[in-house]
Motif scaffolding. Structure first.
Motif, PDB file in Angstrom:
ATOM      1  N   TYR A 329       0.837  -1.197   0.000  1.00 52.48           N
ATOM      2  CA  TYR A 329       0.000   0.000   0.000  1.00 52.48           C
ATOM      3  C   TYR A 329       0.874   1.251   0.000  1.00 52.48           C
ATOM      4  O   TYR A 329       2.073   1.192   0.313  1.00 52.48           O
ATOM      5  N   GLU A 330       0.256   2.365  -0.378  1.00 52.93           N
ATOM      6  CA  GLU A 330       0.965   3.631  -0.378  1.00 52.93           C
ATOM      7  C   GLU A 330       1.256   4.056   1.066  1.00 52.93           C
ATOM      8  O   GLU A 330       0.404   3.918   1.943  1.00 52.93           O
ATOM      9  N   MET A 331       2.429   4.572   1.306  1.00 53.85           N
ATOM     10  CA  MET A 331       2.796   4.991   2.646  1.00 53.85           C
ATOM     11  C   MET A 331       1.799   6.020   3.172  1.00 53.85           C
ATOM     12  O   MET A 331       1.407   6.944   2.469  1.00 53.85           O
ATOM     13  N   SER A 332       1.403   5.864   4.432  1.00 55.84           N
ATOM     14  CA  SER A 332       0.400   6.718   5.055  1.00 55.84           C
ATOM     15  C   SER A 332       0.974   7.380   6.297  1.00 55.84           C
ATOM     16  O   SER A 332       2.076   7.050   6.757  1.00 55.84           O
ATOM     17  N   SER A 333       0.194   8.289   6.862  1.00 60.21           N
ATOM     18  CA  SER A 333       0.606   8.912   8.124  1.00 60.21           C
ATOM     19  C   SER A 333       0.715   7.863   9.224  1.00 60.21           C
ATOM     20  O   SER A 333       1.540   7.991  10.129  1.00 60.21           O
ATOM     21  N   PHE A 334      -0.089   6.803   9.148  1.00 58.34           N
ATOM     22  CA  PHE A 334      -0.048   5.771  10.178  1.00 58.34           C
ATOM     23  C   PHE A 334       1.248   4.973  10.114  1.00 58.34           C
ATOM     24  O   PHE A 334       1.874   4.684  11.141  1.00 58.34           O
ATOM     25  N   PHE A 335       1.662   4.588   8.915  1.00 65.58           N
ATOM     26  CA  PHE A 335       2.946   3.904   8.742  1.00 65.58           C
ATOM     27  C   PHE A 335       4.068   4.814   9.259  1.00 65.58           C
ATOM     28  O   PHE A 335       4.972   4.366   9.980  1.00 65.58           O
ATOM     29  N   ALA A 336       3.996   6.102   8.898  1.00 73.19           N
ATOM     30  CA  ALA A 336       5.031   7.052   9.326  1.00 73.19           C
ATOM     31  C   ALA A 336       5.068   7.190  10.839  1.00 73.19           C
ATOM     32  O   ALA A 336       6.148   7.290  11.437  1.00 73.19           O
ATOM     33  N   GLN A 337       3.908   7.185  11.479  1.00 69.69           N
ATOM     34  CA  GLN A 337       3.866   7.293  12.933  1.00 69.69           C
ATOM     35  C   GLN A 337       4.466   6.062  13.602  1.00 69.69           C
ATOM     36  O   GLN A 337       5.194   6.170  14.599  1.00 69.69           O
ATOM     37  N   GLY A 338       4.155   4.879  13.072  1.00 69.81           N
ATOM     38  CA  GLY A 338       4.734   3.660  13.633  1.00 69.81           C
ATOM     39  C   GLY A 338       6.244   3.646  13.499  1.00 69.81           C
ATOM     40  O   GLY A 338       6.973   3.267  14.423  1.00 69.81           O
ATOM     41  N   ASN A 371      14.858  17.401  12.925  1.00 70.24           N
ATOM     42  CA  ASN A 371      14.611  17.000  11.543  1.00 70.24           C
ATOM     43  C   ASN A 371      15.717  17.541  10.641  1.00 70.24           C
ATOM     44  O   ASN A 371      16.071  18.718  10.711  1.00 70.24           O
ATOM     45  N   SER A 372      16.257  16.676   9.812  1.00 75.77           N
ATOM     46  CA  SER A 372      17.294  17.074   8.854  1.00 75.77           C
ATOM     47  C   SER A 372      17.291  16.075   7.717  1.00 75.77           C
ATOM     48  O   SER A 372      16.595  15.062   7.761  1.00 75.77           O
ATOM     49  N   ASP A 373      18.075  16.356   6.700  1.00 76.88           N
ATOM     50  CA  ASP A 373      18.139  15.444   5.554  1.00 76.88           C
ATOM     51  C   ASP A 373      18.737  14.098   5.945  1.00 76.88           C
ATOM     52  O   ASP A 373      18.463  13.078   5.308  1.00 76.88           O
ATOM     53  N   GLU A 374      19.560  14.085   7.006  1.00 78.32           N
ATOM     54  CA  GLU A 374      20.230  12.852   7.418  1.00 78.32           C
ATOM     55  C   GLU A 374      19.431  12.070   8.458  1.00 78.32           C
ATOM     56  O   GLU A 374      19.620  10.870   8.620  1.00 78.32           O
ATOM     57  N   GLU A 375      18.550  12.762   9.202  1.00 81.18           N
ATOM     58  CA  GLU A 375      17.839  12.134  10.305  1.00 81.18           C
ATOM     59  C   GLU A 375      16.649  11.319   9.803  1.00 81.18           C
ATOM     60  O   GLU A 375      15.699  11.866   9.264  1.00 81.18           O
ATOM     61  N   ARG A 376      16.694  10.010   9.995  1.00 83.58           N
ATOM     62  CA  ARG A 376      15.679   9.127   9.447  1.00 83.58           C
ATOM     63  C   ARG A 376      14.531   8.853  10.417  1.00 83.58           C
ATOM     64  O   ARG A 376      13.556   8.191  10.059  1.00 83.58           O
ATOM     65  N   ALA A 377      14.592   9.351  11.631  1.00 82.94           N
ATOM     66  CA  ALA A 377      13.539   9.068  12.604  1.00 82.94           C
ATOM     67  C   ALA A 377      12.236   9.767  12.263  1.00 82.94           C
ATOM     68  O   ALA A 377      11.151   9.214  12.452  1.00 82.94           O
ATOM     69  N   LEU A 378      12.324  11.003  11.755  1.00 80.31           N
ATOM     70  CA  LEU A 378      11.142  11.845  11.643  1.00 80.31           C
ATOM     71  C   LEU A 378      10.431  11.666  10.303  1.00 80.31           C
ATOM     72  O   LEU A 378      10.215  12.620   9.552  1.00 80.31           O
ATOM     73  N   LEU A 379      10.034  10.425  10.024  1.00 78.48           N
ATOM     74  CA  LEU A 379       9.270  10.148   8.819  1.00 78.48           C
ATOM     75  C   LEU A 379       7.928  10.883   8.855  1.00 78.48           C
ATOM     76  O   LEU A 379       7.365  11.228   7.823  1.00 78.48           O
TER      77      LEU A 379
END
Length: 436
Positions: A329-338, A371-379
């Motif tokens: 499925y297309e990435m959603s806000s829910f996937f990003a929150q998890g 949040n930055s270009d390198e920081e992967r946590a903040l999807l």
């Protein structure tokens, strides 16, 4: 397929391949506090992943669980918890069943039976509240993700933290967008109807909307709480039709959202300035699979993330593609929150260097993830994660925290705020059903 109460062994062998970066956030990289938890995988730390995998919010909960799983796979492939001698993370996934009492039971089992070090979850506000009460009782850190009810972080608990926005932030985003609509269309005032599920989430949204709308001199013409699980809402939508409202603010989870939207369409309820949904069911792909496009055409939806991230950041584009390839499925806000919740849990473990609950609690309290270009946590797109003394992320929302979209030709068009806009324009006033 729903995956309920499962133990996911997340080792170095991956099916979810992403480009990896080093772990930042200034974490201690010593191995003095490495934990040697008995497990078939060697050094392992267990995290509870608590979501609604059955019941009315099942598809939403599964997306949260998928996002957390994907993030942990990436973290483990990147060396695990370096301050704990490369300990790998195992997710123990539990089901709230979209019910507050079951969330409490599941949370207690995660703590007493599965011996998890901390817990992330649990989407529905009532479930976040009940589960976090259990975590507080056992002094186990609970990282709330999804639930926006005010009470989540207003009870004086010191083991409960919330990453995402509050109900106040959600409603502010919609009200500020409507301010722009009023300016553009020279509207001195609006009449509005409120219809919402009558638990903490829906009631909070309606209360806050009314407070902010009344400050603007707008007029409430209908305030209609609805019990969850109704098979038909014809009587409620006819009240909206008779009210003559310009705008309707809606708060429903997926099943009720489907019933409501179909009833609005069947009864041809015209609202010149639209239905404005506080996310919920209108963020769930299952909603759009269950109703015809004409049912949701022109609806405004408050999305709990920066939807422009997929266009603006290469790594987010990569994760979105992997979500599609792996989960279908297309990435959603829910996937990003998890995903974000799992990364916050990881950073806390990395910083603490131990599974000691008090040390983990303090580590969460002192996180500063930018949040930055390198920081992967903040999807999820928040500008930062920094918790205040109540455990609320101070960057978890506000008028520019999410994105207001309008569905046009069956697709969401990002409109407000300007920083998150995809360059489209709102279709307003909305054509009457008889003119479409």
């Amino acid at each position: 397929m729903k995956r309920v109460k499962r133990l996911i062994s997340l080792g170095l062998s991956l099916t979810f391949a992403l480009s990896l970066v080093g772990c930042g956030n200034g974490a201690d990289t010593s191995d003095a506090n490495a934990q040697d938890t008995p497990s078939t995988g060697g050094n392992v730390v267990k995290i509870g992943s608590l979501w609604p995998l059955t019941g009315g919010s099942a598809t939403i909960g599964q997306q949260h669980a998928d996002g957390a799983e994907a993030a942990i796979k990436e973290i483990n492939a990147n060396g695990g918890i370096k301050s704990m001698d490369g300990a790998q993370i195992e997710l123990v996934v539990a089901d709230t069943q979209t019910a507050a009492d079951q969330a409490s039971v599941a949370c207690e089992r995660l703590i007493t039976d599965d011996d998890v070090s901390l817990i992330i979850g649990a989407y529905n506000s009532t479930c976040c509240i009940s589960a976090s009460e259990v975590a507080q009782k056992y002094s186990i850190p609970f990282i709330s993700q999804g639930g926006v009810a005010t009470d989540v972080t207003e009870r004086g608990y010191d083991y409960v933290y919330r990453i995402n926005n509050t109900a106040t932030f959600d409603v502010q985003e919609m009200i500020v967008a409507l301010d722009e609509v009023c300016k553009e269309y020279n509207l001195d005032t609006l009449t509005y109807a409120l219809i919402y599920e009558n638990t903490d989430w829906g009631s909070d949204n309606a209360r806050i909307w009314k407070e902010l709308a009344d400050e603007r001199g707008w007029t409430c013409v209908l305030d209609e709480p609805v019990t969850n699980g109704q098979a038909d809402m014809t009587s409620q939508v006819l009240k909206i039709k008779e009210s003559g409202a310009d705008v309707c603010n809606v708060s429903f989870y997926t099943d009720d959202a489907i019933v409501f939207a179909n009833a609005m369409y069947a009864n041809q309820v015209d609202l010149p300035y639209g239905i404005w949904s506080v996310g919920g069911g209108w963020q769930d792909s299952a909603f759009y699979e269950s109703v015809s496009p004409e049912v949701y055409e022109y609806t405004f939806v408050q999305e709990d993330w920066d939807m422009s991230g997929v266009q603006n950041k290469e790594w987010i584009k990569e994760v979105a593609q992997q979500c599609k390839d792996t989960y279908g499925y297309e990435m959603s806000s829910f996937f990003a929150q998890g995903w974000t919740a799992a990364y916050v849990a990881y950073y806390a473990l990395e910083s603490a260097g131990t599974t000691d609950a008090e040390a983990l609690r303090d580590a969460i309290a002192n996180l500063n993830i930018q949040n930055s270009d390198e920081e992967r946590a903040l999807l999820s797109g928040y500008s930062a994660i920094v918790f205040d003394e109540k455990g609320q992320n101070t960057f978890g929302g506000g008028p520019t925290g999410g994105t207001i979209v309008q569905y046009q030709n069956s697709e969401p068009v990002a409109l407000y705020p300007a920083e998150h806009s995809s360059g489209g324009t709102a279709v307003l006033p909305i054509p009457a059903f008889s003119e479409r």
